[in-house]
Design a protein around this motif. Structure first.
Motif, PDB file in Angstrom:
ATOM      1  N   ASP A   1       0.824  -1.204   0.000  1.00  0.00           N
ATOM      2  CA  ASP A   1       0.000   0.000   0.000  1.00  0.00           C
ATOM      3  C   ASP A   1       0.868   1.268   0.000  1.00  0.00           C
ATOM      4  N   ASN A   2       0.655   2.104  -1.013  1.00  0.00           N
ATOM      5  CA  ASN A   2       1.363   3.378  -1.112  1.00  0.00           C
ATOM      6  C   ASN A   2       2.879   3.245  -1.018  1.00  0.00           C
ATOM      7  N   GLU A   3       3.404   2.128  -1.508  1.00  0.00           N
ATOM      8  CA  GLU A   3       4.861   1.970  -1.506  1.00  0.00           C
ATOM      9  C   GLU A   3       5.372   2.442  -2.853  1.00  0.00           C
ATOM     10  N   ASN A   4       5.894   3.628  -2.869  1.00  0.00           N
ATOM     11  CA  ASN A   4       6.318   4.250  -4.125  1.00  0.00           C
ATOM     12  C   ASN A   4       7.825   4.200  -4.355  1.00  0.00           C
ATOM     13  N   ARG A   5       8.528   3.533  -3.432  1.00  0.00           N
ATOM     14  CA  ARG A   5       9.960   3.377  -3.688  1.00  0.00           C
ATOM     15  C   ARG A   5      10.174   2.291  -4.742  1.00  0.00           C
TER      16      ARG A   5
ATOM     17  N   PRO B   1      -5.592  12.550  26.688  1.00  0.00           N
ATOM     18  CA  PRO B   1      -6.313  12.332  25.428  1.00  0.00           C
ATOM     19  C   PRO B   1      -5.781  13.235  24.316  1.00  0.00           C
ATOM     20  N   GLY B   2      -5.732  12.662  23.105  1.00  0.00           N
ATOM     21  CA  GLY B   2      -5.263  13.451  21.961  1.00  0.00           C
ATOM     22  C   GLY B   2      -3.752  13.447  21.811  1.00  0.00           C
ATOM     23  N   SER B   3      -3.051  12.742  22.725  1.00  0.00           N
ATOM     24  CA  SER B   3      -1.605  12.561  22.528  1.00  0.00           C
ATOM     25  C   SER B   3      -1.400  11.618  21.345  1.00  0.00           C
ATOM     26  N   VAL B   4      -0.177  11.560  20.869  1.00  0.00           N
ATOM     27  CA  VAL B   4       0.094  10.783  19.650  1.00  0.00           C
ATOM     28  C   VAL B   4       1.274   9.841  19.885  1.00  0.00           C
ATOM     29  N   ILE B   5       1.120   8.614  19.360  1.00  0.00           N
ATOM     30  CA  ILE B   5       2.231   7.645  19.365  1.00  0.00           C
ATOM     31  C   ILE B   5       2.618   7.354  17.923  1.00  0.00           C
ATOM     32  N   VAL B   6       3.903   7.439  17.621  1.00  0.00           N
ATOM     33  CA  VAL B   6       4.421   6.982  16.324  1.00  0.00           C
ATOM     34  C   VAL B   6       5.397   5.855  16.642  1.00  0.00           C
ATOM     35  N   ASP B   7       5.042   4.624  16.279  1.00  0.00           N
ATOM     36  CA  ASP B   7       5.922   3.492  16.606  1.00  0.00           C
ATOM     37  C   ASP B   7       6.721   3.083  15.371  1.00  0.00           C
TER      38      ASP B   7
ATOM     39  N   SER C   1      -2.741   4.593   3.654  1.00  0.00           N
ATOM     40  CA  SER C   1      -4.133   4.953   3.346  1.00  0.00           C
ATOM     41  C   SER C   1      -4.930   5.186   4.619  1.00  0.00           C
ATOM     42  N   GLU C   2      -4.700   4.344   5.634  1.00  0.00           N
ATOM     43  CA  GLU C   2      -5.386   4.498   6.932  1.00  0.00           C
ATOM     44  C   GLU C   2      -4.326   4.419   8.011  1.00  0.00           C
ATOM     45  N   PRO C   3      -3.630   5.529   8.246  1.00  0.00           N
ATOM     46  CA  PRO C   3      -2.413   5.463   9.059  1.00  0.00           C
ATOM     47  C   PRO C   3      -2.616   5.360  10.571  1.00  0.00           C
ATOM     48  N   THR C   4      -3.809   5.741  11.061  1.00  0.00           N
ATOM     49  CA  THR C   4      -3.935   5.813  12.530  1.00  0.00           C
ATOM     50  C   THR C   4      -5.184   5.103  13.038  1.00  0.00           C
ATOM     51  N   TYR C   5      -5.141   4.779  14.321  1.00  0.00           N
ATOM     52  CA  TYR C   5      -6.348   4.367  15.062  1.00  0.00           C
ATOM     53  C   TYR C   5      -6.204   4.953  16.462  1.00  0.00           C
ATOM     54  N   VAL C   6      -7.337   5.022  17.167  1.00  0.00           N
ATOM     55  CA  VAL C   6      -7.306   5.624  18.504  1.00  0.00           C
ATOM     56  C   VAL C   6      -7.550   4.538  19.534  1.00  0.00           C
ATOM     57  N   LYS C   7      -6.700   4.490  20.545  1.00  0.00           N
ATOM     58  CA  LYS C   7      -6.877   3.540  21.647  1.00  0.00           C
ATOM     59  C   LYS C   7      -6.585   4.278  22.942  1.00  0.00           C
ATOM     60  N   HIS C   8      -7.444   4.119  23.938  1.00  0.00           N
ATOM     61  CA  HIS C   8      -7.332   4.846  25.212  1.00  0.00           C
ATOM     62  C   HIS C   8      -7.190   6.356  24.976  1.00  0.00           C
ATOM     63  N   GLY C   9      -7.861   6.839  23.935  1.00  0.00           N
ATOM     64  CA  GLY C   9      -7.853   8.281  23.654  1.00  0.00           C
ATOM     65  C   GLY C   9      -6.585   8.772  22.983  1.00  0.00           C
ATOM     66  N   VAL C  10      -5.641   7.870  22.697  1.00  0.00           N
ATOM     67  CA  VAL C  10      -4.344   8.255  22.122  1.00  0.00           C
ATOM     68  C   VAL C  10      -4.312   7.856  20.638  1.00  0.00           C
ATOM     69  N   VAL C  11      -3.862   8.757  19.804  1.00  0.00           N
ATOM     70  CA  VAL C  11      -3.766   8.466  18.368  1.00  0.00           C
ATOM     71  C   VAL C  11      -2.526   7.601  18.135  1.00  0.00           C
ATOM     72  N   HIS C  12      -2.724   6.443  17.518  1.00  0.00           N
ATOM     73  CA  HIS C  12      -1.611   5.523  17.244  1.00  0.00           C
ATOM     74  C   HIS C  12      -1.314   5.505  15.745  1.00  0.00           C
TER      75      HIS C  12
ATOM     76  N   ALA D   1       4.217   0.527   8.569  1.00  0.00           N
ATOM     77  CA  ALA D   1       5.471  -0.235   8.564  1.00  0.00           C
ATOM     78  C   ALA D   1       6.428   0.208   7.464  1.00  0.00           C
ATOM     79  N   ASN D   2       5.942   0.975   6.516  1.00  0.00           N
ATOM     80  CA  ASN D   2       6.850   1.424   5.443  1.00  0.00           C
ATOM     81  C   ASN D   2       6.806   2.943   5.357  1.00  0.00           C
ATOM     82  N   MET D   3       7.131   3.580   6.476  1.00  0.00           N
ATOM     83  CA  MET D   3       7.064   5.045   6.518  1.00  0.00           C
ATOM     84  C   MET D   3       7.831   5.712   5.362  1.00  0.00           C
ATOM     85  N   PRO D   4       9.075   5.281   5.074  1.00  0.00           N
ATOM     86  CA  PRO D   4       9.835   5.986   4.017  1.00  0.00           C
ATOM     87  C   PRO D   4       9.168   5.910   2.657  1.00  0.00           C
ATOM     88  N   GLY D   5       8.206   4.984   2.490  1.00  0.00           N
ATOM     89  CA  GLY D   5       7.479   4.876   1.221  1.00  0.00           C
ATOM     90  C   GLY D   5       6.714   6.150   0.889  1.00  0.00           C
TER      91      GLY D   5
END
Ligand code: PYR
Length: 364
Positions: free
Chosen positions: A11-15, A260-266, A285-296, A300-304
């Protein structure tokens, strides 16, 4: 040797696995390079650019996989590509097998020679083929975090650098390696208040010197992680144990303590994730989901998402190793180069990289 460069299908891997400069290097060494049509479009390289460098453009992935002796890719093959595996095909790409049982079993069953960019490791412990993408992902993690902290993107509505009279955001980075250091550079540059944790006291000393008091260093232990995470507006997971599943250093309880509204980038998601609540891989295409009020965010292919920069950076470092494989054949190349030998994950139907075997509970 015949080198094949198929178009990436994630998905969206343009490299793309090679630049025209890479094609030219293989051609000069006497090899043939087959490139799937449009493989480079997402990175700004046209079929004509590849042809001018000496590549032969083929109309389908199937033709490339079937005719090539070595496939030079970016990401791990997806199920649609497993049917192309065959004995002695050299697969030279990122693999991240530790969380990928099915792919590992397929590579073993078909006796592919699977060489993972991310485990090629020099004697000093550095990972030359992972490093540029760690730099990209580390730098991106802060841009992405800043974006998802904005209210319209689900965040708490905090500007990383604050403004005069208003405190900046707290950015907490777990892991002080290449990803963590590059994240810190961007976060410090944007004026955030940055805390970086690592288990290596010498690394913390180096970071302290490098940043000259512009960030806080903390020894990574459960207590310190818990304290830092509670205060984090943006938490960046940046840990890596080469080849292994990432350790889950941030627990669900710690995530619950974030506001709430904090963000995690793993960034460690491609090795299984370093945060307990990161329980799925997301996509561009769907980069985030919310769990315990935190945006996750767990792509897996961020550089893409920045393919022009990433493709050139990746090709710069893969070409010297790819040329050794092509010039000497894989047996001689890995016998003569210990760093390259460490990249071999599957050979003769077996997993030959210990951390992958251990993570998947397979014989080694
Ligand atoms: C990536 O850049 O996508 C890796 O897997 C490192």
């Amino acid at each position: 040797m015949i080198i094949g460069v198929p178009k990436e299908i994630k998905d969206n891997e343009n490299r793309v696995g090679l630049t025209p400069a890479g094609v030219s290097a293989y051609k000069q060494a006497g090899h043939r390079v087959l490139v799937e049509t449009q493989a480079g479009t997402g990175s700004g390289f046209s079929d004509d650019d590849f042809s001018a460098a000496g590549a032969e453009i083929l109309g389908s992935a199937k033709e490339v996989w079937q005719q090539a002796e070595m496939i030079c890719k970016v990401k791990e093959p997806l199920p649609a590509e497993y049917g192309f595996f065959r004995e002695n095909l050299i697969l030279f790409t990122y693999l991240h097998l530790a969380p990928e049982r099915e792919l590992t079993e397929q590579l073993c069953a078909k006796k592919v020679v699977a060489i993972a960019y991310e485990t090629i490791q020099t004697d000093d412990g550095s990972l030359p083929l992972l490093m540029p993408m760690s730099e990209v992902a580390g730098r991106m993690s802060v841009q992405i975090g800043a974006q998802f902290l904005e209210k319209p993107h689900g965040g708490k509505g905090v500007l990383l650098g604050g403004v005069p009279g208003v405190t900046p955001a707290n950015v907490v980075i777990v892991g002080g390696g290449i990803v963590g250091t590059n994240a810190a550079k961007m976060a410090v540059g944007l004026g955030a208040q940055v805390t970086i944790l690592d288990i290596n006291a010498n690394r913390l000393r180096e970071l302290d010197d490098l940043f000259q008091g512009r960030l806080r260093t903390l020894m990574s232990n459960q207590y310190n992680i818990a304290q830092a995470v509670k205060e984090a507006d943006l938490l960046i997971g940046a840990v890596l144990i080469p080849g292994s599943r990432a350790p889950k250093l941030v627990t669900e309880e710690m995530v619950k303590s974030m506001s709430p509204g904090s963000v995690i980038v793993d960034v460690a998601i491609d090795q299984g994730g370093s945060i307990e609540t990161v329980d799925r891989i997301t996509t561009h295409s769907e980069p985030t989901y919310v769990k315990h009020g935190v945006v996750h965010y767990a792509v897996a292919n961020m550089p893409g998402a920045v393919p022009r920069t990433s493709t050139i950076a990746l090709s710069n470092v893969t070409i010297p190793y790819g040329l050794q494989l092509a010039n000497k054949g894989y047996r001689a190349a890995i016998a003569q180069n210990r760093a390259l030998a460490r990249g071999v994950n599957v050979l003769n139907g077996h997993v030959v990289y210990e951390a992958v075997a251990t993570s998947l509970n397979l014989p080694y």
